[in-house]
Every structure is written in structure tokens, then in C-alpha cells.
Scaffold this active site. Structure first.
Site, PDB file in Angstrom:
ATOM      1  N   LYS A  40       0.865  -1.186   0.000  1.00 32.72           N
ATOM      2  CA  LYS A  40       0.000   0.000   0.000  1.00 32.72           C
ATOM      3  C   LYS A  40       0.898   1.232   0.000  1.00 32.72           C
ATOM      4  O   LYS A  40       2.046   1.172   0.445  1.00 32.72           O
ATOM      5  CB  LYS A  40      -0.850   0.004   1.272  1.00 32.72           C
ATOM      6  CG  LYS A  40      -2.064   0.888   1.207  1.00 32.72           C
ATOM      7  CD  LYS A  40      -3.260   0.170   0.627  1.00 32.72           C
ATOM      8  CE  LYS A  40      -4.472   1.046   0.559  1.00 32.72           C
ATOM      9  NZ  LYS A  40      -5.649   0.315   0.099  1.00 32.72           N
ATOM     10  N   GLY A  87     -20.675   6.835   4.633  1.00 33.89           N
ATOM     11  CA  GLY A  87     -19.723   7.192   3.577  1.00 33.89           C
ATOM     12  C   GLY A  87     -20.297   6.878   2.215  1.00 33.89           C
ATOM     13  O   GLY A  87     -20.495   5.717   1.866  1.00 33.89           O
ATOM     14  N   VAL A  88     -20.613   7.936   1.462  1.00 32.20           N
ATOM     15  CA  VAL A  88     -21.153   7.724   0.114  1.00 32.20           C
ATOM     16  C   VAL A  88     -20.198   8.330  -0.910  1.00 32.20           C
ATOM     17  O   VAL A  88     -20.563   9.166  -1.726  1.00 32.20           O
ATOM     18  CB  VAL A  88     -22.603   8.251  -0.039  1.00 32.20           C
ATOM     19  CG1 VAL A  88     -23.578   7.289   0.596  1.00 32.20           C
ATOM     20  CG2 VAL A  88     -22.763   9.644   0.576  1.00 32.20           C
ATOM     21  N   GLY A  89     -18.948   7.887  -0.833  1.00 33.68           N
ATOM     22  CA  GLY A  89     -17.950   8.259  -1.837  1.00 33.68           C
ATOM     23  C   GLY A  89     -18.050   7.284  -2.991  1.00 33.68           C
ATOM     24  O   GLY A  89     -19.146   6.809  -3.334  1.00 33.68           O
ATOM     25  N   VAL A 132     -17.209   4.084  -3.463  1.00 33.95           N
ATOM     26  CA  VAL A 132     -17.781   2.756  -3.198  1.00 33.95           C
ATOM     27  C   VAL A 132     -19.193   2.877  -2.616  1.00 33.95           C
ATOM     28  O   VAL A 132     -20.124   2.201  -3.062  1.00 33.95           O
ATOM     29  CB  VAL A 132     -16.893   1.955  -2.216  1.00 33.95           C
ATOM     30  CG1 VAL A 132     -17.549   0.630  -1.870  1.00 33.95           C
ATOM     31  CG2 VAL A 132     -15.515   1.726  -2.819  1.00 33.95           C
TER      32      VAL A 132
HETATM   33  P1  NAD Z   1     -13.973   7.876  -1.134  1.00 32.54           P
HETATM   34  O1  NAD Z   1     -12.961   8.829  -0.656  1.00 32.54           O
HETATM   35  O2  NAD Z   1     -14.473   7.987  -2.523  1.00 32.54           O
HETATM   36  O3  NAD Z   1     -15.242   7.892  -0.163  1.00 32.54           O
HETATM   37  C1  NAD Z   1     -15.140   7.946   1.221  1.00 32.54           C
HETATM   38  C2  NAD Z   1     -16.322   8.780   1.694  1.00 32.54           C
HETATM   39  O4  NAD Z   1     -16.382   8.717   3.112  1.00 32.54           O
HETATM   40  C3  NAD Z   1     -16.220  10.250   1.306  1.00 32.54           C
HETATM   41  O5  NAD Z   1     -17.440  10.681   0.718  1.00 32.54           O
HETATM   42  C4  NAD Z   1     -15.958  10.936   2.639  1.00 32.54           C
HETATM   43  O6  NAD Z   1     -16.462  12.258   2.687  1.00 32.54           O
HETATM   44  C5  NAD Z   1     -16.703  10.021   3.580  1.00 32.54           C
HETATM   45  N1  NAD Z   1     -16.326  10.157   4.975  1.00 32.54           N
HETATM   46  C6  NAD Z   1     -15.109  10.429   5.522  1.00 32.54           C
HETATM   47  N2  NAD Z   1     -15.200  10.487   6.860  1.00 32.54           N
HETATM   48  C7  NAD Z   1     -16.496  10.248   7.182  1.00 32.54           C
HETATM   49  C8  NAD Z   1     -17.219  10.151   8.387  1.00 32.54           C
HETATM   50  N3  NAD Z   1     -16.628  10.349   9.572  1.00 32.54           N
HETATM   51  N4  NAD Z   1     -18.549   9.865   8.341  1.00 32.54           N
HETATM   52  C9  NAD Z   1     -19.158   9.672   7.160  1.00 32.54           C
HETATM   53  N5  NAD Z   1     -18.529   9.753   5.972  1.00 32.54           N
HETATM   54  C10 NAD Z   1     -17.214  10.032   5.972  1.00 32.54           C
HETATM   55  O7  NAD Z   1     -13.358   6.408  -0.864  1.00 32.54           O
HETATM   56  P2  NAD Z   1     -13.851   5.011  -1.456  1.00 32.54           P
HETATM   57  O8  NAD Z   1     -12.967   4.653  -2.593  1.00 32.54           O
HETATM   58  O9  NAD Z   1     -15.318   5.043  -1.641  1.00 32.54           O
HETATM   59  O10 NAD Z   1     -13.467   4.024  -0.273  1.00 32.54           O
HETATM   60  C11 NAD Z   1     -14.273   3.938   0.903  1.00 32.54           C
HETATM   61  C12 NAD Z   1     -13.658   2.919   1.866  1.00 32.54           C
HETATM   62  O11 NAD Z   1     -13.579   1.640   1.244  1.00 32.54           O
HETATM   63  C13 NAD Z   1     -12.229   3.235   2.300  1.00 32.54           C
HETATM   64  O12 NAD Z   1     -12.026   2.773   3.612  1.00 32.54           O
HETATM   65  C14 NAD Z   1     -11.391   2.411   1.348  1.00 32.54           C
HETATM   66  O13 NAD Z   1     -10.112   2.108   1.869  1.00 32.54           O
HETATM   67  C15 NAD Z   1     -12.231   1.180   1.227  1.00 32.54           C
HETATM   68  N6  NAD Z   1     -12.020   0.426  -0.002  1.00 32.54           N
HETATM   69  C16 NAD Z   1     -12.162   1.040  -1.200  1.00 32.54           C
HETATM   70  C17 NAD Z   1     -11.979   0.289  -2.351  1.00 32.54           C
HETATM   71  C18 NAD Z   1     -12.156   0.904  -3.712  1.00 32.54           C
HETATM   72  O14 NAD Z   1     -12.260   0.146  -4.675  1.00 32.54           O
HETATM   73  N7  NAD Z   1     -12.216   2.214  -3.833  1.00 32.54           N
HETATM   74  C19 NAD Z   1     -11.647  -1.072  -2.264  1.00 32.54           C
HETATM   75  C20 NAD Z   1     -11.534  -1.661  -1.008  1.00 32.54           C
HETATM   76  C21 NAD Z   1     -11.728  -0.904   0.130  1.00 32.54           C
END
Ligand code: NAD
Length: 343
Positions: free
Chosen positions: A81, A175-177, A179
Site C-alpha cells: 500500500k 460514507g457515500v464516496g 464505493v
Molecule cells: P472515497 O474517498 O471515494 O469515499 C469515502 C467517503 O467517506 C467520502 O465521501 C468521505 O467524505 C466520507 N467520509 C469520511 N469520513 C467520514 C465520516 N466520519 N462519516 C461519514 N462519511 C465520511 O473512498 P472510497 O474509494 O469510496 O473508499 C471507501 C472505503 O472503502 C475506504 O475505507 C477504502 O479504503 C475502502 N475500499 C475502497 C476500495 C475501492 O475500490 N475504492 C476497495 C476496497 C476498500
């Protein structure tokens, strides 16, 4: 530079590389936890940590997690990572410089997107190294943003845990990013009721547009729901939140959801079924691995659809062996890695 070997999260990592380039304003750490099963694959997180120490803690924990995730998904990949914790004004120059650091590792580490990173970042990295995935490819080829595959894997796992249908069920999504929003879309299409929380107003709006209700970010774990799905950052399941959980199932994509080992026991004591994070969130790395190996999108789809079966195997083993779900998952992985080392 901090001595990573005495750090509490150090787990005999094979290599830790500190990248500092004041000219472009880049500070990053790349951690290779294990290459026992193949090159160390894992995304690059771009995040503002208060201290370099916090960035190190994260990259050590996350890279170890990737070893476990990749082994669990039966990928020919080890675990690594990267975190970028300082970024200069010229983002492209920083990403290119980061690409040079990845290239210098000679293929021991393969990078891709993680929190805070985008496809255009991966394109900049790719100008300096071929050890990068997450870049869109020709139709039918695996590649591009891995997050829709992560959303799909989590969606299928939630559905399986709910007996095959999410229709009429309530899912609390933290968290609605990338994923979390993708997950909301899939859940909505199949008739689930959504309650969401985020600290980012624009992302919340996108979820609202799907018909989701909104809860305060600090209370989303406590809302009454069938499933709580953590998709923000790690350590969200802890001594404070577990007693307040409003759902009997926890299944989401966030990495390292349990703050401490004891939190697995706390979940069991509360009667909560916990789907170990790295078992259900492997969709993205399955895509990254297939892209790197030049495989098809159909192969990715088939492997992501195997996630629920893998989850059932883990939960069944936990039941029969008297283990917590994450301990059962860890045991399966350690046996797999030991077998690879013997071979
Ligand atoms: P992202 O940055 O697109 O989304 C994360 C979201 O969480 C953002 O909208 C952010 O504002 C929100 N957030 C942050 N702190 C918060 C809180 N305290 N309360 C509520 N919301 C909050 O990231 P992502 O790519 O969607 O990944 C989300 C999680 O999944 C991470 O932990 C990441 O490591 C994990 N993950 C992602 C992938 C991938 O394919 N992107 C794969 C495996 C694991």
C-alpha cells in the site's frame, strides 16, 4: 525519518520506502508487507494526516491488510500500500514523482486508486511506471476505476446475508464516496431503503438524489437498520460505537473496520454478524489484479460473484471452530500463505 521497525503496527514488512521530494512538495510512504504470493498490490491513499507517524501507522496496517485481502481472494498477489500525505500545488508533478518511486521498486509494488486518488492520478503515475493499474482499457478488458467492483462485491455480500434479497430492507450506509454511492445505486435498484451519512455535502446530495434519507455522520452507526455498511474510513467499529449499533449485521467496504482485536468479541457479544472487511471488499483489487495481468472483465465479474460463497465459508468456519469471523478469515489466509511458502 521514523524507525518503522519499532512501530507497533510493524509486522515484519518486507520493505518500507519513504518518498520525500521538497521540490514538488511530495511526501509519501510505500509499504510492501509480503510478496509471498506475488508482487505486492494495493492502492495509493491520498490523505492529510496530522503527523507523519499517523501516515506510517496507516500504511503499515493497510499494506498488511492487502496481503490478507489478496490471499483471501485467491489472487497471485502479495500485499502492499502507499499513502501520500503531502501534495504540492502541482498535483500532476507529484503523481509523476510518485510514479518514479514506484518504478524504482522494480515491480515489487503495484499501485492503483484508493481514497483520495483518481483515474487521472493513475494516468500521471503511468507516465513514469508500468507498475500501475486503475486505468481504463479497451472494451472487454479489465481495467479502470476499481470502485464499482468493490461496490458490487459488498452489495452481493449484503444480499446473501439478508437471505437473497434486499427489497424492503433498510441499509445504513456510512460514507457515500466512490464505493458507498455505487453500493447505494445497486441497493436502490433492488428496492432497499437507504439511510446515509457523509461529511462531504456534494456526495450526500448525490445519495439524496437516489432517494436516500440522511442521518448525522456521528449517529449513522446507531440508526435502526437491517445492515450497517461502513464505507468511509477505518476503525469505525470500536468500544464507543459497538454498544450503540442499530443493526444486527455489519457489512461494508471500509478497510480495517475493527479498531482493536477486542472489537470482534464486542460484536459477537452484542449478537452482531460481522462480515470481515477484507473478505467482502476485494472487488477492487480483483479488478486491479486482472488489469495488471491482462485478463478480461468477464474474469473479474466471475471472481467478484464468488465473494458471497467465500464469506459463507468464513462464517461457517467461525461457527464450527468457535472463532470470530475475522479470526476464521485470518486463519484461512495464514494457511494459504504458509502453503505457498512451502511450495
Ligand atoms: P472515497 O474517498 O471515494 O469515499 C469515502 C467517503 O467517506 C467520502 O465521501 C468521505 O467524505 C466520507 N467520509 C469520511 N469520513 C467520514 C465520516 N466520519 N462519516 C461519514 N462519511 C465520511 O473512498 P472510497 O474509494 O469510496 O473508499 C471507501 C472505503 O472503502 C475506504 O475505507 C477504502 O479504503 C475502502 N475500499 C475502497 C476500495 C475501492 O475500490 N475504492 C476497495 C476496497 C476498500
Amino acid at each position: 525519518m521514523i524507525d518503522f521497525r519499532t512501530h507497533p503496527s510493524f509486522d515484519r514488512h518486507e520493505h518500507v520506502e519513504f518518498v520525500n521530494d521538497e521540490a514538488v512538495g511530495l511526501a509519501a510512504i510505500i509499504a510492501v508487507h509480503s510478496t509471498a504470493l506475488g508482487p505486492a498490490a494495493g492502492g495509493c491513499r491520498i490523505w492529510r494526516y496530522e503527523r507523519e507517524e499517523d501516515a506510517l501507522t496507516d500504511v503499515l496496517r493497510l499494506s498488511r491488510g492487502m496481503t490478507y485481502k489478496n490471499a483471501m481472494a485467491e489472487l497471485p498477489m502479495g500485499g502492499g500500500k502507499a499513502v501520500i500525505y503531502k501534495m504540492g500545488a502541482d498535483r500532476t508533478a507529484c503523481m509523476e514523482r510518485f510514479g518514479e518511486a514506484v518504478e524504482a521498486m522494480g515491480g515489487r509494488y503495484i499501485t492503483a486508486e484508493d481514497v483520495g486518488a483518481s483515474v487521472s492520478d493513475m494516468r500521471a503515475i503511468a507516465r513514469r511506471t508500468s507498475y500501475v493499474a486503475g486505468i481504463p482499457k479497451e472494451h472487454g478488458q479489465a481495467g479502470g476505476d476499481p470502485s464499482p467492483w468493490t461496490s458490487l462485491g459488498v452489495h452481493l455480500a449484503i444480499k446473501a446475508l439478508l437471505g437473497g434479497s434486499v427489497s424492503g430492507r433498510t441499509i445504513a450506509v456510512q460514507g457515500v464516496g466512490a464505493v458507498g454511492l455505487g453500493l447505494c445505486r445497486l441497493l436502490r435498484e433492488e428496492g432497499a431503503r437507504l439511510i446515509v451519512a457523509d461529511v462531504n455535502a456534494a456526495n450526500l446530495e448525490r445519495a439524496r438524489a437516489l432517494g436516500a434519507e440522511v442521518a448525522p455522520a456521528e449517529r449513522i452507526h446507531a440508526v435502526a437498520a437491517d445492515v450497517f455498511s461502513p464505507n468511509a474510513l477505518g476503525a469505525g467499529l470500536n468500544r464507543r460505537t459497538i454498544p450503540e449499533l442499530g443493526a444486527r449485521i455489519v457489512c461494508g467496504a471500509a478497510n480495517n473496520q475493527l479498531e482493536t482485536e477486542d472489537d470482534g468479541e464486542r460484536l459477537r457479544a452484542r449478537g452482531v454478524t460481522y462480515a470481515p472487511d477484507y473478505v467482502v471488499n476485494a472487488g477492487g483489487i480483483i479488478s486491479v489484479s486482472a488489469e495488471y495481468l491482462g485478463e478480461s472483465e468477464a474474469a473479474v465479474d466471475a471472481r467478484v460473484r464468488a465473494i458471497p460463497d467465500r464469506l459463507w465459508r468464513v462464517l461457517a468456519m467461525a461457527e464450527t471452530e468457535g472463532l470470530l469471523p475475522h479470526q476464521a478469515a485470518d486463519r484461512i489466509v495464514r494457511e494459504r500463505i504458509a502453503a505457498a511458502k512451502r511450495a
